[in-house]
Write an enzyme that holds these catalytic residues in place. Sequence first.
Site, PDB file in Angstrom:
ATOM      1  N   GLU A 178       0.885  -1.174   0.000  1.00 16.49           N
ATOM      2  CA  GLU A 178       0.000   0.000   0.000  1.00 16.49           C
ATOM      3  C   GLU A 178       0.918   1.217   0.000  1.00 16.49           C
ATOM      4  O   GLU A 178       1.460   1.593   1.036  1.00 16.49           O
ATOM      5  CB  GLU A 178      -0.879  -0.014   1.262  1.00 16.49           C
ATOM      6  CG  GLU A 178      -1.889  -1.152   1.298  1.00 16.49           C
ATOM      7  CD  GLU A 178      -3.074  -0.900   0.369  1.00 16.49           C
ATOM      8  OE1 GLU A 178      -3.319   0.267   0.003  1.00 16.49           O
ATOM      9  OE2 GLU A 178      -3.746  -1.873   0.006  1.00 16.49           O
ATOM     10  N   CYS A 222      -2.004   9.611   2.682  1.00 14.75           N
ATOM     11  CA  CYS A 222      -1.558   8.990   1.420  1.00 14.75           C
ATOM     12  C   CYS A 222      -2.465   9.356   0.254  1.00 14.75           C
ATOM     13  O   CYS A 222      -1.987   9.489  -0.872  1.00 14.75           O
ATOM     14  CB  CYS A 222      -1.502   7.486   1.583  1.00 14.75           C
ATOM     15  SG  CYS A 222      -3.062   6.804   2.157  1.00 14.75           S
TER      16      CYS A 222
HETATM   17  P1  NAD Z   1       8.175   4.752   4.861  1.00 18.35           P
HETATM   18  O1  NAD Z   1       8.141   3.959   3.614  1.00 18.35           O
HETATM   19  O2  NAD Z   1       9.371   5.569   5.140  1.00 18.35           O
HETATM   20  O3  NAD Z   1       7.973   3.802   6.142  1.00 18.35           O
HETATM   21  C1  NAD Z   1       6.940   2.824   6.229  1.00 18.35           C
HETATM   22  C2  NAD Z   1       7.402   1.672   7.117  1.00 18.35           C
HETATM   23  O4  NAD Z   1       8.572   1.101   6.556  1.00 18.35           O
HETATM   24  C3  NAD Z   1       7.754   2.062   8.552  1.00 18.35           C
HETATM   25  O5  NAD Z   1       7.318   1.041   9.422  1.00 18.35           O
HETATM   26  C4  NAD Z   1       9.254   2.143   8.534  1.00 18.35           C
HETATM   27  O6  NAD Z   1       9.793   1.845   9.798  1.00 18.35           O
HETATM   28  C5  NAD Z   1       9.631   1.093   7.516  1.00 18.35           C
HETATM   29  N1  NAD Z   1      10.888   1.368   6.813  1.00 18.35           N
HETATM   30  C6  NAD Z   1      11.460   2.574   6.576  1.00 18.35           C
HETATM   31  N2  NAD Z   1      12.619   2.429   5.904  1.00 18.35           N
HETATM   32  C7  NAD Z   1      12.777   1.101   5.712  1.00 18.35           C
HETATM   33  C8  NAD Z   1      13.787   0.318   5.071  1.00 18.35           C
HETATM   34  N3  NAD Z   1      14.851   0.867   4.489  1.00 18.35           N
HETATM   35  N4  NAD Z   1      13.634  -1.019   5.058  1.00 18.35           N
HETATM   36  C9  NAD Z   1      12.545  -1.589   5.601  1.00 18.35           C
HETATM   37  N5  NAD Z   1      11.569  -0.900   6.225  1.00 18.35           N
HETATM   38  C10 NAD Z   1      11.681   0.421   6.278  1.00 18.35           C
HETATM   39  O7  NAD Z   1       6.852   5.629   4.826  1.00 18.35           O
HETATM   40  P2  NAD Z   1       6.392   6.749   5.846  1.00 18.35           P
HETATM   41  O8  NAD Z   1       7.268   7.940   5.710  1.00 18.35           O
HETATM   42  O9  NAD Z   1       6.216   6.151   7.191  1.00 18.35           O
HETATM   43  O10 NAD Z   1       4.951   7.076   5.232  1.00 18.35           O
HETATM   44  C11 NAD Z   1       4.777   7.932   4.156  1.00 18.35           C
HETATM   45  C12 NAD Z   1       4.549   7.192   2.845  1.00 18.35           C
HETATM   46  O11 NAD Z   1       3.616   6.165   3.013  1.00 18.35           O
HETATM   47  C13 NAD Z   1       3.982   8.095   1.759  1.00 18.35           C
HETATM   48  O12 NAD Z   1       4.545   7.768   0.516  1.00 18.35           O
HETATM   49  C14 NAD Z   1       2.510   7.761   1.774  1.00 18.35           C
HETATM   50  O13 NAD Z   1       1.818   8.076   0.592  1.00 18.35           O
HETATM   51  C15 NAD Z   1       2.569   6.303   2.041  1.00 18.35           C
HETATM   52  N6  NAD Z   1       1.324   5.839   2.639  1.00 18.35           N
HETATM   53  C16 NAD Z   1       0.527   4.992   1.937  1.00 18.35           C
HETATM   54  C17 NAD Z   1      -0.679   4.582   2.477  1.00 18.35           C
HETATM   55  C18 NAD Z   1      -1.601   3.650   1.757  1.00 18.35           C
HETATM   56  O14 NAD Z   1      -2.534   3.170   2.389  1.00 18.35           O
HETATM   57  N7  NAD Z   1      -1.408   3.384   0.480  1.00 18.35           N
HETATM   58  C19 NAD Z   1      -1.048   5.045   3.736  1.00 18.35           C
HETATM   59  C20 NAD Z   1      -0.197   5.893   4.419  1.00 18.35           C
HETATM   60  C21 NAD Z   1       0.992   6.281   3.870  1.00 18.35           C
END
Ligand code: NAD
Length: 456
Positions: free
Chosen positions: A210, A244
Site C-alpha cells: 500500500e 496517502c
Molecule cells: P516509509 O516507507 O518511510 O515507512 C513505512 C514503514 O517502513 C515504517 O514502518 C518504517 O519503519 C519502515 N521502513 C522505513 N525504511 C525502511 C527500510 N529501508 N527497510 C525496511 N523498512 C523500512 O513511509 P512513511 O514515511 O512512514 O509514510 C509515508 C509514505 O507512506 C507516503 O509515501 C505515503 O503516501 C505512504 N502511505 C501509503 C498509504 C496507503 O494506504 N497506500 C497510507 C499511508 C501512507
Amino acid sequence: MKIYSETLDRQKAYFRRGETLSYSFRINALRALKNALKAHETEILSALDKDLGKSSFEGYATELGIVYEEIGYLEKHLKKLMKPTRVKTPITQFYSRSYIIHEPMGSVLIMSPWNYPLQLTMVPLAGAIAGGNTAIVKPSRYSGAVSLVIKRIIEETFQPEYIALFEGGHETNTALLDLRWDFIFFTGSPAVGRIVHQAANRYLTPCILELGGKSPVIIEESADIPLTARRLTWGKFLNAGQTCVAPDYVLIKRGYASAFIEAMKKEIVKAFTSDPLNAEDLPKIINEKHFERIRGLISGSEAAHGGRCDVKHLRIEPTILYPVKETDSVMQEEIFGPVLPILEYDSFEEALDFVSSREKPLAFYIFSKNRKHIEKALASVSFGGGCVNDTVVHLTDPELPFGGVGNSGMGSYHGKRSFQAFTHDKSIMDKALWLDIGVRYAPYRNKLKLLKMLMK
Ligand code: NAD
C-alpha cells in the site's frame, strides 16, 4: 535478532496446531481487539495528539472510528466469508462439486507508517485475524506514542505466539524482512515498498504493498467552485496533508484559478482561523526532517496563501502555491504536507495527458458537472481509487477495495477485501465415486469428435 525469529517460529507452530482456524477463535479475537481499543480510547487519542497534534475529533474520525467500522464489518460478515464458495463445474467433469476454500495465509508480517499510525496498523491486523493468521506487527518509529499504546493493547490482549509487536528502526525492519513469512502487508512509501518487494522475492512471499505518490485533482470549468473549495480544503489539510490519498496538486482550467483560490482562502480561514499556526484543529508535521523538507518545497514556488512555518511546534500553515510550473520542486515528489500547488490547463485532454504521463497515482479526483468529461477521465486515467466531486472519502466505504496500482502499490483491502487479502483461495474439485466417464482415458481412437462436442 533472535527474538524475532524465535517469535515467528512460535507463531508458525501455533498456526500449524490449528489454533487460529475456527470461527469462534477468530470472532473472539476480533471482539477482544475492539474491547481493548475501547478500553484504551483516551490513551489512543492523546497519543495521536502527542505524535501528530491530531484533535480528538480527527483522531476518532480518521483512525479509531475507521478501525471500529472495519472490525464491525468483519464481525458481521465473518461466518459467511469463511464459508467455502461453491462454483459451477464444467460438464466434462460430471459429477463433481467445485468449491473454493478460503485458507489463512499463515504467519504474516504487518509494517505500518506513522501518518495514521493506529488505523494503518489495526485495520490490516483485523484482516489478518479474520483470515485466521498469526501476525507480527511493526509500526513506524516516528509515531512512538501511538506505537507504545498499540504495544500495550496487543500484549494485554493476545499471546505472543498469536500476535506480537516489535518496535524499532532500520535494524528491526531489516531483521524482520530477512525472515520467511507466509505473507507481508506493507504500507509506506514507494521507495521502501521496493525494498520490501525485493525482500519478499527471496522466498517468493506474496505481499500487498500500500504505497503513495502524487494524487492529482482536476477542476473542470463546470465545477461548483465554492463546494469544490470546501471539500478540497478538508481533504488536503486533514492531518496537515500527511495523508496517502491527500490531493497532492490541482490542475484547473485556465481562467478559473483566481476564483478558486479566493474560495479556498475563505474555507481555510473558516476551518483554521486567520492564524492557523495557533489553530486547535491543524495537526503538526511528524518531525523536523519532514518539516524542513516541506518548508523547502514551499520556498521553490510563489505562495498565493499561507506559507508561514513554526519550527518550534512543527506547524506549517495551509499553503496554496500559485502559479506553479511542472518543473518546480513541489512537483517533483509527493508533498505529504499542507501545501497545495495549482497548475492550469487549456484543454481537458491536456489535463488527462498530464496525469496519465506520470506514475499511476494512489488517488485521483475530478470536480465537474460534465458527465462526459467525468466518464472520459475515469476510463482513461489509471489510478488506485478516487472520488467524483469529493476527496479522500472513498476509503470510508468498506464495500470499496482500497489500494494502489503500479507505483502506488499492489493488492487491496478494507471490508471483504481485507479478508481476501489475508487468505488464499484454494480450489477444490470434489469428484463423485459412483460415476467415472471414460472419455479422457487412452486409447483415444474415436473420441475426438465427442470431445469437440463437449469442449467448444
Ligand atoms: P516509509 O516507507 O518511510 O515507512 C513505512 C514503514 O517502513 C515504517 O514502518 C518504517 O519503519 C519502515 N521502513 C522505513 N525504511 C525502511 C527500510 N529501508 N527497510 C525496511 N523498512 C523500512 O513511509 P512513511 O514515511 O512512514 O509514510 C509515508 C509514505 O507512506 C507516503 O509515501 C505515503 O503516501 C505512504 N502511505 C501509503 C498509504 C496507503 O494506504 N497506500 C497510507 C499511508 C501512507
